[in-house]
Design a protein around this motif. Structure first.
Motif, PDB file in Angstrom:
ATOM      1  N   UNK A   1       0.826  -1.214   0.000  1.00  0.00           N
ATOM      2  CA  UNK A   1       0.000   0.000   0.000  1.00  0.00           C
ATOM      3  C   UNK A   1       0.857   1.258   0.000  1.00  0.00           C
ATOM      4  N   UNK A   2       0.358   2.290  -0.652  1.00  0.00           N
ATOM      5  CA  UNK A   2       1.098   3.544  -0.719  1.00  0.00           C
ATOM      6  C   UNK A   2       1.158   4.204   0.653  1.00  0.00           C
ATOM      7  N   UNK A   3       2.330   4.738   0.989  1.00  0.00           N
ATOM      8  CA  UNK A   3       2.471   5.514   2.218  1.00  0.00           C
ATOM      9  C   UNK A   3       2.906   6.941   1.924  1.00  0.00           C
ATOM     10  N   UNK A   4       3.345   7.198   0.706  1.00  0.00           N
ATOM     11  CA  UNK A   4       3.747   8.548   0.298  1.00  0.00           C
ATOM     12  C   UNK A   4       3.841   8.582  -1.215  1.00  0.00           C
ATOM     13  N   UNK A   5       3.951   9.761  -1.765  1.00  0.00           N
ATOM     14  CA  UNK A   5       4.056  10.014  -3.199  1.00  0.00           C
ATOM     15  C   UNK A   5       3.151   9.083  -4.009  1.00  0.00           C
ATOM     16  N   UNK A   6       1.910   9.416  -4.175  1.00  0.00           N
ATOM     17  CA  UNK A   6       0.980   8.535  -4.884  1.00  0.00           C
ATOM     18  C   UNK A   6       1.357   8.372  -6.352  1.00  0.00           C
ATOM     19  N   UNK A   7       1.077   7.193  -6.882  1.00  0.00           N
ATOM     20  CA  UNK A   7       1.277   6.967  -8.309  1.00  0.00           C
ATOM     21  C   UNK A   7       0.183   7.687  -9.083  1.00  0.00           C
ATOM     22  N   UNK A   8       0.505   8.140 -10.269  1.00  0.00           N
ATOM     23  CA  UNK A   8      -0.501   8.744 -11.125  1.00  0.00           C
ATOM     24  C   UNK A   8      -0.860   7.761 -12.218  1.00  0.00           C
ATOM     25  N   UNK A   9      -1.974   7.989 -12.875  1.00  0.00           N
ATOM     26  CA  UNK A   9      -2.373   7.088 -13.954  1.00  0.00           C
ATOM     27  C   UNK A   9      -1.306   7.066 -15.039  1.00  0.00           C
ATOM     28  N   UNK A  10      -0.666   8.227 -15.260  1.00  0.00           N
ATOM     29  CA  UNK A  10       0.343   8.304 -16.324  1.00  0.00           C
ATOM     30  C   UNK A  10       1.561   7.475 -15.991  1.00  0.00           C
ATOM     31  N   UNK A  11       1.901   7.402 -14.722  1.00  0.00           N
ATOM     32  CA  UNK A  11       3.128   6.725 -14.337  1.00  0.00           C
ATOM     33  C   UNK A  11       2.891   5.323 -13.808  1.00  0.00           C
ATOM     34  N   UNK A  12       1.634   4.914 -13.630  1.00  0.00           N
ATOM     35  CA  UNK A  12       1.376   3.560 -13.158  1.00  0.00           C
ATOM     36  C   UNK A  12       1.947   2.559 -14.152  1.00  0.00           C
ATOM     37  N   UNK A  13       2.462   1.463 -13.639  1.00  0.00           N
ATOM     38  CA  UNK A  13       3.022   0.409 -14.488  1.00  0.00           C
ATOM     39  C   UNK A  13       1.881  -0.467 -14.990  1.00  0.00           C
ATOM     40  N   UNK A  14       1.666  -0.438 -16.313  1.00  0.00           N
ATOM     41  CA  UNK A  14       0.525  -1.130 -16.907  1.00  0.00           C
ATOM     42  C   UNK A  14       1.010  -2.068 -17.995  1.00  0.00           C
ATOM     43  N   UNK A  15       0.534  -3.291 -17.953  1.00  0.00           N
ATOM     44  CA  UNK A  15       0.821  -4.286 -18.970  1.00  0.00           C
ATOM     45  C   UNK A  15      -0.370  -4.361 -19.904  1.00  0.00           C
ATOM     46  N   UNK A  16      -0.177  -3.878 -21.132  1.00  0.00           N
ATOM     47  CA  UNK A  16      -1.260  -3.817 -22.118  1.00  0.00           C
ATOM     48  C   UNK A  16      -0.851  -4.620 -23.350  1.00  0.00           C
ATOM     49  N   UNK A  17      -1.691  -5.523 -23.775  1.00  0.00           N
ATOM     50  CA  UNK A  17      -1.408  -6.299 -24.978  1.00  0.00           C
ATOM     51  C   UNK A  17      -1.617  -5.400 -26.199  1.00  0.00           C
ATOM     52  N   UNK A  18      -0.550  -5.061 -26.932  1.00  0.00           N
ATOM     53  CA  UNK A  18      -0.718  -4.118 -28.045  1.00  0.00           C
ATOM     54  C   UNK A  18      -1.457  -4.711 -29.236  1.00  0.00           C
TER      55      UNK A  18
END
Length: 471
Positions: free
Chosen positions: A5-22
């Motif tokens: 769980x996050x305790x500081x500096x929240x992730x943003x949608x832009x920087x979240x690590x996402x695995x997307x099948x291209x």
């Protein structure tokens, strides 16, 4: 250290690590960026591991690193399937990438102890002088998505053998590949903390580089990212290795079989769907064979249809790494055509969420066009016509990049004469590239600096210490 769980500096949608099948646009997995606390713990663990890892004899470290190579071989199908699903690499090429990683880890496990051995030099005034190669500490690796395993292997393998420890920040688009690598390292017996994957945000990377426990950083990526990392590292007096963009010339001076020559050039350009730094992005062909060469490239491009990269069906091409990447390359093609270039084939985006871009053949690109200077990171064969060897060389060197280059001729001496004058970190005669774990890789100009692989890859992040013993 990447999913608590996050305790500081929240992730943003832009920087979240996402695995997307291209190929489909399906989101397969998503992970938050690491918190400040997680990063601090990772750096502490890497620093602590370094104190013990560096003291183990290099031969022992090499044995552990060799096990990493063996696991790449054992897990080939599993690893290949992950990277194909995550960034669209054709399955056969994904298997090749995994096999190359096994070779790299095997090479440094076998050759590393000798490459790092003490080197005696002549001591003026008597005594004995020795150059020693000692590890420097914790290293940060910032890796791209186009070769999710290979890029890590060529950075991590020599440095683990040398006695350094690794904190690895992978591309946001390939978290599953990053986690598979972490599991492989752990299972091979790399000590806890000696190799740590961290899903760090871009903001956190600056803090990691500045941390006094970090001795150096290696980045493979864009010019912009390289310039930012080098600036931060320079401010903090940290060693940097940069492998950045490329727009490699592929010069064909003559050919006995023009069709075969063009087919080979096209196959090279289509490797990894054109998403390779050292791909032959500029084909420079002499006037006598130019028309036939372009015609064959066009035929090759038109013959391909989109396909599932996991199926490996002959005659198909896969997606680019993302829909955004495909749209970006398509826009570059449109801009060139609008400025007067000729599009012979391809360049169209498929409908739907998939990242399919039809392989393109482009001619008539001039210095007045953005495409002349930009790197086209996709399946685009740009072909230039020249009337002499001298014109070919001048065009080849008229680029801000200097990664690699190749020259082809039925007369090897003629090709070598041109290759000798290429402004690049790698020059090849009658071969697209010199691939192998023992072949140093790197560039000059805006393609970066430093070398990976081969003997030079062992020397980037070591303290080349002089030990002098007086008589």
């Amino acid at each position: 250290m990447t999913s608590s769980p996050r305790t500081s500096r929240p992730a943003t949608a832009r920087l979240a690590y996402r695995s997307v099948n291209p190929a489909t646009g399906e989101v397969m997995a998503e992970f938050p960026t690491a918190t400040d606390d997680e990063i601090r713990r990772a750096l502490s663990a890497a620093d602590e591991a370094f104190r013990a890892w560096r003291r183990r004899p290099i031969e022992e470290r090499a044995v552990v690193v060799a096990r990493v190579g063996h696991l790449f071989e054992e897990r080939s199908e599993e690893l290949a399937a992950i990277v194909t699903a995550e960034m669209g690499k054709p399955i056969a090429e994904a298997r090749d990438e995994v096999a190359f990683c096994a070779e790299i880890f095997g090479y440094f496990a076998e050759q590393g102890p000798a490459l790092a051995a003490d080197q005696e030099i002549t001591a003026s005034g008597g005594g004995r002088a020795v150059i020693q190669r000692r590890p420097v500490g914790v290293l940060l690796g910032i890796m791209p998505w186009n070769y999710p395993y290979y890029q890590v292997a060529r950075f991590a393998a020599p440095n683990l053998v040398a006695g350094n420890t690794i904190v690895l920040k992978h591309a946001e688009s390939c978290p599953r590949s990053a986690l598979a690598l972490q599991q492989l390292m752990d299972d091979a017996g790399i000590p806890a903390g000696a190799y740590l994957n961290v899903f760090a945000s871009h903001e956190a990377v600056a803090d990691i580089i500045a941390d006094p426990r970090v001795a150096g950083v290696s980045l493979t990526g864009s010019e912009r990212a390289g310039a930012k990392v080098a600036e931060i590292a320079g401010r903090n007096l940290k060693k940097v290795v940069l492998e950045l963009g490329g727009s490699d010339p592929y010069i064909v001076l003559d050919a006995d079989d023009v069709v075969a020559s063009a087919a080979s050039a096209f196959a090279t350009r289509m490797g990894n769907t054109g998403q390779a730094c050292n791909s032959n992005k500029r084909m420079i062909v002499t006037a006598g064979i130019y028309d036939e060469f372009v015609a064959e490239l066009t035929r090759q491009a038109r013959a391909l249809t989109p396909g599932d990269p996991a199926a490996g069906t002959p005659g198909t091409y896969g997606p680019l790494s993302s829909r955004a990447a495909a749209e970006g390359v398509a826009a570059q093609i449109r801009d060139a055509v609008a400025a007067g270039a000729t599009l012979h084939a391809g360049g169209t985006l498929a409908d739907g969420p998939g990242a399919y871009l039809a392989p393109a053949v482009l001619t008539g690109v001039t210095p007045a066009m953005a495409a002349y200077r930009e790197e086209l990171f996709g399946p685009v064969a740009v072909v230039y016509r020249v009337d002499s060897d001298e014109e070919a060389l001048a065009l080849a060197n008229d680029t801000p990049y200097g990664l690699g280059g190749a020259v082809f001729s039925t007369d090897p001496a003629r090709a070598r004469k041109v290759a000798e004058e290429l402004e690049s970190g790698m020059a090849n005669v009658n071969a697209a590239e010199a691939e192998g774990a023992g072949m140093p890789f790197g560039g000059v100009k805006r393609s970066g600096y430093g070398r990976e692989l081969g003997p030079l890859g062992m020397d980037e992040f070591v303290n080349k210490r002089l030990l002098y013993v007086s008589d």
